[in-house]
Design a protein around this motif. Sequence first.
Motif, PDB file in Angstrom:
ATOM      1  N   ALA A 290       0.831  -1.204   0.000  1.00 24.83           N
ATOM      2  CA  ALA A 290       0.000   0.000   0.000  1.00 24.83           C
ATOM      3  C   ALA A 290       0.865   1.254   0.000  1.00 24.83           C
ATOM      4  N   GLU A 291       1.944   1.221   0.756  1.00 23.46           N
ATOM      5  CA  GLU A 291       2.850   2.370   0.787  1.00 23.46           C
ATOM      6  C   GLU A 291       3.543   2.549  -0.555  1.00 23.46           C
ATOM      7  N   TRP A 292       3.896   1.461  -1.211  1.00 20.27           N
ATOM      8  CA  TRP A 292       4.479   1.508  -2.563  1.00 20.27           C
ATOM      9  C   TRP A 292       3.541   2.255  -3.515  1.00 20.27           C
ATOM     10  N   VAL A 293       2.272   1.872  -3.501  1.00 19.41           N
ATOM     11  CA  VAL A 293       1.295   2.494  -4.392  1.00 19.41           C
ATOM     12  C   VAL A 293       1.164   3.982  -4.082  1.00 19.41           C
ATOM     13  N   ARG A 294       1.017   4.312  -2.807  1.00 12.99           N
ATOM     14  CA  ARG A 294       0.867   5.725  -2.434  1.00 12.99           C
ATOM     15  C   ARG A 294       2.095   6.534  -2.822  1.00 12.99           C
ATOM     16  N   HIS A 295       3.271   5.946  -2.648  1.00 10.80           N
ATOM     17  CA  HIS A 295       4.507   6.666  -2.986  1.00 10.80           C
ATOM     18  C   HIS A 295       4.515   7.081  -4.446  1.00 10.80           C
ATOM     19  N   TRP A 296       4.226   6.146  -5.340  1.00  9.17           N
ATOM     20  CA  TRP A 296       4.322   6.462  -6.767  1.00  9.17           C
ATOM     21  C   TRP A 296       3.193   7.372  -7.231  1.00  9.17           C
ATOM     22  N   LEU A 297       2.021   7.219  -6.633  1.00 10.66           N
ATOM     23  CA  LEU A 297       0.937   8.139  -6.972  1.00 10.66           C
ATOM     24  C   LEU A 297       1.263   9.556  -6.515  1.00 10.66           C
ATOM     25  N   ASP A 298       1.735   9.687  -5.289  1.00  7.57           N
ATOM     26  CA  ASP A 298       2.057  11.021  -4.777  1.00  7.57           C
ATOM     27  C   ASP A 298       3.237  11.637  -5.520  1.00  7.57           C
ATOM     28  N   ALA A 299       4.218  10.815  -5.887  1.00  9.32           N
ATOM     29  CA  ALA A 299       5.350  11.336  -6.660  1.00  9.32           C
ATOM     30  C   ALA A 299       4.875  11.871  -8.009  1.00  9.32           C
ATOM     31  N   GLY A 300       3.966  11.148  -8.644  1.00  7.66           N
ATOM     32  CA  GLY A 300       3.412  11.621  -9.903  1.00  7.66           C
ATOM     33  C   GLY A 300       2.620  12.905  -9.737  1.00  7.66           C
ATOM     34  N   SER A 301       1.858  12.992  -8.658  1.00  3.99           N
ATOM     35  CA  SER A 301       1.075  14.202  -8.398  1.00  3.99           C
ATOM     36  C   SER A 301       1.982  15.403  -8.158  1.00  3.99           C
TER      37      SER A 301
END
Length: 216
Positions: free
Chosen positions: A128-139
């Motif tokens: 879950a943290e992996w997913v949030r990291h890449w989404l937030d980095a993209g944002s």
Amino acid sequence: MKLFTYWRSQAAYRVRIALRLKGLAIEKVSLDLLKGDQFAADYQKLNPEGVVPTLIDGEARPLVQSLAILEYLDEKYPQPPLLPSELHARAHARAIAQMVAMDAHPFIVPRVRKYLEDELHVGEAARAEWVRHWLDAGSDALDQVLARDPRTGKFSVGDQVTVADICLAAHLTSAKLFGGREPSEYPTAGRIYANCMAIDAFAAEHPLRQPDAPAA
């Protein structure tokens, strides 16, 4: 016209938005990606990669990959246009779309999450943290690019919706669904997101409004 989709698929959401913006009637076929519907033999004949979306338009061969489908729709059904008329602005809109579809999104798709779980034995919290990291980095990247560019207006490239906005809205929606930061935390991208979600095509095709979305 038939669209194979999944309620939470960011890529399928992009195509649903475009179809509705252009006023095209479609039949939706929902696949449950978590149950593996995309690996059924009949679907593999349409899309051997085993992903969504897949679009069937008449008797033509299946169309795959969301950005390719968006460009196909824009060429065959040109109104309203999804790309700016000016050459450099078109390239800029495509670049923003590709930041989402080619840089941020591939890290979070179901097959990557499944590989992390099954092959690398990454636990649920870490996935879950992996997913949030890449989404937030993209944002973060989107917000910085948009804030610095003088072409940014009501939407990503001026005051008309383009493929850039379709991808931005789908990305920030995914971030919300996966527990990432709220769109409002991004001054420029969040403002554009709010403008997009005020448009029926974006709101009506929201993942949580799809027939295969889980009940609240």
